[in-house]
Design a protein around this motif. Sequence first.
Motif, PDB file in Angstrom:
ATOM      1  N   GLY A  37     -21.166  -5.346   0.395  1.00 43.64           N
ATOM      2  CA  GLY A  37     -20.845  -4.224   1.271  1.00 43.64           C
ATOM      3  C   GLY A  37     -21.696  -3.029   0.939  1.00 43.64           C
ATOM      4  O   GLY A  37     -22.048  -2.253   1.804  1.00 43.64           O
ATOM      5  N   GLY A  38     -22.017  -2.929  -0.334  1.00 41.82           N
ATOM      6  CA  GLY A  38     -22.994  -1.947  -0.769  1.00 41.82           C
ATOM      7  C   GLY A  38     -22.575  -0.509  -0.604  1.00 41.82           C
ATOM      8  O   GLY A  38     -21.447  -0.172  -0.286  1.00 41.82           O
ATOM      9  N   GLU A  82     -19.623  -1.944  -7.671  1.00 46.59           N
ATOM     10  CA  GLU A  82     -20.257  -1.098  -6.649  1.00 46.59           C
ATOM     11  C   GLU A  82     -20.296  -1.793  -5.288  1.00 46.59           C
ATOM     12  O   GLU A  82     -21.349  -1.937  -4.665  1.00 46.59           O
ATOM     13  N   SER A  83     -19.129  -2.198  -4.849  1.00 41.54           N
ATOM     14  CA  SER A  83     -18.994  -2.877  -3.566  1.00 41.54           C
ATOM     15  C   SER A  83     -18.051  -2.082  -2.665  1.00 41.54           C
ATOM     16  O   SER A  83     -17.420  -1.123  -3.107  1.00 41.54           O
ATOM     17  N   ARG A  84     -17.971  -2.504  -1.432  1.00 40.33           N
ATOM     18  CA  ARG A  84     -17.065  -1.841  -0.491  1.00 40.33           C
ATOM     19  C   ARG A  84     -15.929  -2.791  -0.145  1.00 40.33           C
ATOM     20  O   ARG A  84     -16.145  -3.945   0.170  1.00 40.33           O
ATOM     21  N   TRP A  85     -14.714  -2.283  -0.217  1.00 38.83           N
ATOM     22  CA  TRP A  85     -13.520  -3.113  -0.026  1.00 38.83           C
ATOM     23  C   TRP A  85     -13.495  -3.723   1.364  1.00 38.83           C
ATOM     24  O   TRP A  85     -13.910  -3.105   2.348  1.00 38.83           O
ATOM     25  N   ASP A 110     -14.711   2.462  -7.281  1.00 32.78           N
ATOM     26  CA  ASP A 110     -13.917   2.746  -6.082  1.00 32.78           C
ATOM     27  C   ASP A 110     -13.801   4.241  -5.793  1.00 32.78           C
ATOM     28  O   ASP A 110     -13.732   4.647  -4.641  1.00 32.78           O
ATOM     29  N   LEU A 111     -13.793   5.093  -6.832  1.00 26.64           N
ATOM     30  CA  LEU A 111     -13.667   6.536  -6.590  1.00 26.64           C
ATOM     31  C   LEU A 111     -14.999   7.192  -6.229  1.00 26.64           C
ATOM     32  O   LEU A 111     -15.027   8.376  -5.910  1.00 26.64           O
ATOM     33  N   ASN A 112     -16.075   6.444  -6.251  1.00 21.26           N
ATOM     34  CA  ASN A 112     -17.347   6.982  -5.776  1.00 21.26           C
ATOM     35  C   ASN A 112     -17.486   6.850  -4.266  1.00 21.26           C
ATOM     36  O   ASN A 112     -18.374   7.463  -3.681  1.00 21.26           O
ATOM     37  N   PRO A 116     -14.392   7.645   5.114  1.00 18.83           N
ATOM     38  CA  PRO A 116     -13.477   6.938   6.029  1.00 18.83           C
ATOM     39  C   PRO A 116     -13.788   5.453   6.152  1.00 18.83           C
ATOM     40  O   PRO A 116     -12.935   4.671   6.550  1.00 18.83           O
ATOM     41  N   GLU A 117     -15.027   5.050   5.785  1.00 18.75           N
ATOM     42  CA  GLU A 117     -15.373   3.630   5.899  1.00 18.75           C
ATOM     43  C   GLU A 117     -14.799   2.797   4.752  1.00 18.75           C
ATOM     44  O   GLU A 117     -14.818   1.572   4.801  1.00 18.75           O
ATOM     45  N   ASN A 118     -14.262   3.451   3.720  1.00 13.30           N
ATOM     46  CA  ASN A 118     -13.716   2.731   2.574  1.00 13.30           C
ATOM     47  C   ASN A 118     -12.223   2.491   2.775  1.00 13.30           C
ATOM     48  O   ASN A 118     -11.411   3.404   2.646  1.00 13.30           O
ATOM     49  N   GLU A 119     -11.857   1.247   3.077  1.00 14.45           N
ATOM     50  CA  GLU A 119     -10.457   0.916   3.358  1.00 14.45           C
ATOM     51  C   GLU A 119      -9.555   1.140   2.145  1.00 14.45           C
ATOM     52  O   GLU A 119      -8.357   1.389   2.287  1.00 14.45           O
ATOM     53  N   LEU A 120     -10.104   1.034   0.965  1.00 12.47           N
ATOM     54  CA  LEU A 120      -9.291   1.124  -0.244  1.00 12.47           C
ATOM     55  C   LEU A 120      -8.654   2.496  -0.399  1.00 12.47           C
ATOM     56  O   LEU A 120      -7.573   2.632  -0.985  1.00 12.47           O
ATOM     57  N   VAL A 121      -9.307   3.513   0.123  1.00 14.14           N
ATOM     58  CA  VAL A 121      -8.794   4.880   0.000  1.00 14.14           C
ATOM     59  C   VAL A 121      -7.414   5.021   0.633  1.00 14.14           C
ATOM     60  O   VAL A 121      -6.555   5.743   0.134  1.00 14.14           O
TER      61      VAL A 121
END
Length: 208
Positions: A37-38, A82-85, A110-112, A116-121
């Motif tokens: 996901g990068g 360093e991936s995107r959920w 994850d906190l980096n 809005p594109e990060n679902e984990l937030v």
Amino acid sequence: NVNVIRTSHYPPSPHLLDACDELGMFVFEQPPICFSGGFDDHHWTRTNEAAQLIPYLLEVTAETVHRDRGRCSVIVWDLGNESRWGLGFDAQLALVRQMDPGRPTTFSFDLNELGPENELVHKPAAERPDIRSYHYPGWDRTWQEDLAWLGSYEQPVVLDEYAPLFAPCLRGPGEGFGLAIDPGIRDYWGAGYQPFMEPALGDRSSAE
């Protein structure tokens, strides 16, 4: 003064874990998941949403957990670097918690990624890994600003990447370079890389 090892970004040799078990070292173990996901707009973007890759994600994770869950040195499962959920990581987290419910999990970096594109937030704490992760404090702000912000989270936060030898780490206003500020990093880590890096940087054969 080191007692924790993070095995980025692949499962470690059993010989390393043998030594950690014997010496009492703590291990954050990570399966071979990296840059899925990068971040930014790299060529691996959206691999975290590719349904055909989810079986591979689960396979390598299950193999890693099955092999090493009996290790006393392994204290945390680090799900990826360093991936995107995405949906695959939802399944991965559920798999790890089913296979080894007694160990906490983290999702490195994850906190980096708080856009809005990060679902984990937006997920409730029960649907997120147990430990938050942040890379390179002081990169865009001062250490004081970063630590005050990170201290506002209810979940524990681990700074699991810091002071890379290939780049300045402390780049906030009024601060300098990590390698120059911290003599331990410079003298005990940087000096060890010099004999390797000088010939590598001077080798032009690949360019020619």
